[in-house]
Motif scaffolding. Structure first.
Motif, mmCIF file in Angstrom:
data_model
loop_
_atom_site.group_PDB
_atom_site.id
_atom_site.type_symbol
_atom_site.label_atom_id
_atom_site.label_comp_id
_atom_site.label_asym_id
_atom_site.label_seq_id
_atom_site.Cartn_x
_atom_site.Cartn_y
_atom_site.Cartn_z
ATOM 1 N N VAL A 26 14.107 32.365 30.438
ATOM 2 C CA VAL A 26 15.491 31.760 30.560
ATOM 3 C C VAL A 26 15.774 31.694 32.091
ATOM 4 N N CYS A 67 15.252 23.458 20.958
ATOM 5 C CA CYS A 67 13.770 23.148 20.655
ATOM 6 C C CYS A 67 13.485 21.636 20.114
ATOM 7 N N TRP A 88 19.255 24.285 18.280
ATOM 8 C CA TRP A 88 19.859 24.837 19.561
ATOM 9 C C TRP A 88 20.163 26.551 19.456
ATOM 10 N N TYR A 91 11.796 33.434 24.952
ATOM 11 C CA TYR A 91 12.103 32.698 23.724
ATOM 12 C C TYR A 91 11.148 31.521 23.238
ATOM 13 N N TRP A 127 13.963 31.103 15.635
ATOM 14 C CA TRP A 127 13.741 31.388 17.047
ATOM 15 C C TRP A 127 13.348 32.653 17.213
ATOM 16 N N SER A 154 21.929 29.852 21.516
ATOM 17 C CA SER A 154 22.731 30.436 22.939
ATOM 18 C C SER A 154 22.543 31.794 22.972
ATOM 19 N N CYS A 194 10.448 28.801 19.645
ATOM 20 C CA CYS A 194 10.902 28.300 18.391
ATOM 21 C C CYS A 194 10.082 27.826 17.501
ATOM 22 N N LEU A 252 19.411 26.953 24.353
ATOM 23 C CA LEU A 252 18.264 26.431 24.282
ATOM 24 C C LEU A 252 18.258 25.593 23.197
ATOM 25 N N LYS A 287 12.934 35.956 20.304
ATOM 26 C CA LYS A 287 13.185 36.502 21.549
ATOM 27 C C LYS A 287 12.348 37.550 21.779
ATOM 28 N N VAL A 299 10.559 24.633 24.093
ATOM 29 C CA VAL A 299 12.014 25.231 24.327
ATOM 30 C C VAL A 299 12.426 24.416 25.709
ATOM 31 N N HIS A 300 13.715 23.857 25.612
ATOM 32 C CA HIS A 300 14.285 23.579 26.902
ATOM 33 C C HIS A 300 15.843 24.302 27.015
ATOM 34 N N VAL A 301 15.589 24.962 28.380
ATOM 35 C CA VAL A 301 16.570 25.864 28.901
ATOM 36 C C VAL A 301 17.672 25.176 29.646
#
Length: 406
Positions: A206, A149, A178, A189, A163, A180, A191, A147, A165, A134-136
């Motif tokens: 995050v 994946c 993605w 988070y 996703w 938001s 994925c 975010l 949480k 996951v890239h924030v």
């Protein structure tokens, strides 16, 4: 999905370009040149081959090393033990690899040998095994995070994503790669690709690194019956004070294993450092095979994750009679061992470290095997007895009869 990527696990990308290498009447056809698959899934590499009708095929081998003339068969490579299989259909050479690891990324080649020549299909098939991440991104709005994946290789056919949480599935998300959400420093988070939730990404914060999250050191573990196993996780709480920690198994609610009668006297919770918990189970039985989860509780928050935990498979060890006089040491899963140990009449056989052993043609013997590092947990004994038949007063020795010892 095309034949080239017909996988019982997840194949993320395949280049549908048929590659044929032939030489006179010999040839190998790969139906993909490149395949991308998610760590922990299963991949099927499509392949077929041809040869003249007048010859007989003696051997089929898949390999990854650079030596095209003396390759090591994946089936005998301890790294792939229990994870690979070949198609048995006529002139099919499909390779299946289960429980993929990132170290499985390689170029795979098929080679067959006949009573006249051998042939290797070049250049082979490039397999890339990727783990999701996951890239924030918080650059667009100060109070929002976008975010994505991500994987190390390109996805195919716009797969649907799931996703999570704080360990719980987000029911309102639309399946995009993605997502938001409002920035809350306590939230984490992760994925997964839909249908392959066992291969989720690690949970990430995050903002900062002090959010609520749990990550497991291993998603799957294979252990030998009777031995002990350690299942570990790292965790963090946004609140500084954690009131309790515990482990539970799927299918039994969230009961603390220390209070479960099946595990009485066999489980121990080890926490030698902050943020790491290890569940130790001793004297394993096959009924201990399950998925195990960690949870923690604070004054205002409890981690009850719907994410996959660590799947434990407990296996026994058996000696199986293969072709001719070959004995195979088999398990229901692969405990990530590098070698095997064979015993003849209770004594270790020097130099026998592969999963197969060729029994000599001599007097009666008993055989057993064990996994390196688990020598105290032998397979049941298998005995061989020469069968005697008398014909015209002459003793005739026939094929060895192999059976389990009484």
């Amino acid at each position: 999905m095309s034949l080239s990527a017909a996988a019982s696990g997840l194949v993320l990308f395949h280049l549908s370009l048929t590659v044929v290498q032939s030489q006179n009447d010999y040839g190998v056809t790969y139906t993909s040149t490149q395949i991308c698959a998610v760590k922990g899934s299963t991949v099927v590499i499509g392949c077929s081959f041809k040869y003249p009708s007048r010859v007989n095929v003696l051997k089929r081998v898949w390999f990854t090393n650079e030596n095209n003339y003396n390759p090591e068969d994946l089936k005998t490579d301890p790294v792939y033990a229990g994870r690979v299989s070949y198609s048995s259909q006529w002139k099919r050479c499909t390779l299946t690899i289960r429980d993929l690891r990132e170290s499985d990324s390689a170029v795979y080649k098929f080679r067959f040998e006949t009573d006249q020549k051998h042939f290797t299909g070049l250049p082979g098939v490039t397999l890339t095994v990727t783990a999701l991440q996951v890239h924030v991104d918080t650059s667009s709005y100060p109070d929002w995070a976008t975010l994505t994946c991500q994987s190390s290789c390109r996805l195919h056919d716009r797969p649907s994503y799931i996703w999570y949480k704080n360990g719980q599935k987000i029911s309102t998300q639309s399946g995009q790669y993605w997502y938001s959400d409002y920035l809350n420093p306590s939230d984490s988070y992760s994925c997964a690709v839909r249908g392959h939730e066992a291969s989720t990404s690690p949970s990430v914060c995050v903002r900062g690194d002090s959010c609520n999250r749990v990550n497991y050191s291993n998603r799957s573990i294979c252990a030998v019956k009777g031995s002990s196993v350690d299942i570990s996780s790292t965790y963090n709480s946004y609140e500084s004070l954690i009131q309790s920690t515990s482990w539970f198994r799927s299918g039994r609610g969230s009961e603390d294993l220390r209070e479960d009668s099946q595990y009485a006297g066999r489980v121990e919770l080890i926490e030698t450092e902050r943020g790491r918990s290890t569940l130790r189970i001793r004297d394993l039985t096959e009924s201990d095979s399950a998925q195990y989860h960690f949870k923690f509780k604070t004054q205002s928050f409890e981690w009850k994750s719907s994410l996959p935990g660590t799947t434990l498979t407990v296996t026994d060890v058996q000696v199986r009679v293969s072709t001719g006089r070959q004995l195979d040491c088999v398990t229901r899963c692969n405990p990530y061992v590098s070698s095997y140990v064979w015993y003849k009449n209770g004594q270790q056989v020097n130099g026998a470290s592969s999963s197969s052993y060729e029994a000599p043609r001599d007097t009666s013997y008993s055989y057993s095997c064990a996994l390196k590092g688990f020598e105290d947990f032998h397979s049941p004994l298998v005995c061989e007895f020469p069968l005697r038949f008398y014909l015209n007063e002459n003793l005739i020795w026939v094929i060895i009869n192999v059976m389990f010892c009484q």
